[in-house]
Design an enzyme around this catalytic site. Structure first.
Site, PDB file in Angstrom:
ATOM      1  N   ILE A  42      -1.104  -4.504  -3.690  1.00 44.05           N
ATOM      2  CA  ILE A  42       0.077  -5.033  -3.018  1.00 44.05           C
ATOM      3  C   ILE A  42       0.917  -3.855  -2.542  1.00 44.05           C
ATOM      4  CG2 ILE A  42       2.159  -6.426  -3.284  1.00 44.05           C
ATOM      5  CD1 ILE A  42      -0.492  -8.030  -3.515  1.00 44.05           C
ATOM      6  N   GLU A  43       1.160  -3.815  -1.254  1.00 43.04           N
ATOM      7  CA  GLU A  43       1.964  -2.761  -0.636  1.00 43.04           C
ATOM      8  C   GLU A  43       3.262  -3.393  -0.131  1.00 43.04           C
ATOM      9  OE1 GLU A  43       1.581   0.362   3.170  1.00 43.04           O
ATOM     10  OE2 GLU A  43      -0.094  -0.937   2.631  1.00 43.04           O
ATOM     11  N   ILE A  44       4.385  -2.804  -0.505  1.00 41.34           N
ATOM     12  CA  ILE A  44       5.682  -3.228   0.018  1.00 41.34           C
ATOM     13  C   ILE A  44       6.169  -2.070   0.878  1.00 41.34           C
ATOM     14  CG2 ILE A  44       8.034  -3.923  -0.529  1.00 41.34           C
ATOM     15  CD1 ILE A  44       5.971  -5.889  -1.642  1.00 41.34           C
TER      16      ILE A  44
END
Length: 135
Positions: free
Chosen positions: A124-126
């Site tokens: 998961i990349e924010i």
């Protein structure tokens, strides 16, 4: 030639529905959605992620991914909240950062990103959009 306008939804195979709903709703701030015959999804903005409980038989069902695999996704979410605040939020939620903040290239230009993993191991990349620098 026909053209696409946007992504409507994507589907993740999950091993623990409650853990996935908790991560995407409590940690990422999505909204839980129930649709169809009790199916579950999470929504944010105009997007939806359908969560499908993984079973060995899942790949044998018509209109399903050929090889649904938990932990095979790599998702990037854009946010107006600075990634430093996300990092502090993740720490408060007991979520370890994998990397970041680092500069990357997104679909529309430069982004500053942090990375963690969901309960199934999906990356998961924010990210925050960054100004495009001139010549």
């Amino acid at each position: 030639m026909p053209s696409l306008s946007h992504l409507d939804h994507l589907v993740l195979a999950v091993k623990d529905m409650a853990a996935s709903l908790d991560f995407y709703c409590r940690v990422l701030g999505c909204t839980e959605v129930t649709f169809g015959a009790g199916r579950k999804a999470v929504a944010f903005g105009a997007q939806k992620i359908n969560l499908k409980l993984w079973t060995p038989e899942l790949a044998d069902i018509p209109c399903e991914a050929r090889v649904p695999t938990m932990g095979s996704a790599d998702l990037c979410f854009l946010s107006d909240t600075p990634v430093a605040e996300w990092g502090a939020h993740f720490a408060a939620c007991g979520i370890a950062l994998e990397e970041g903040p680092v500069l990357r290239t997104g679909a529309q230009g430069p982004i500053r990103s942090i990375y963690c993993r969901d309960p199934d191991g999906n990356l998961i990349e924010i990210a925050n959009a960054q100004p495009i620098s001139g010549p």
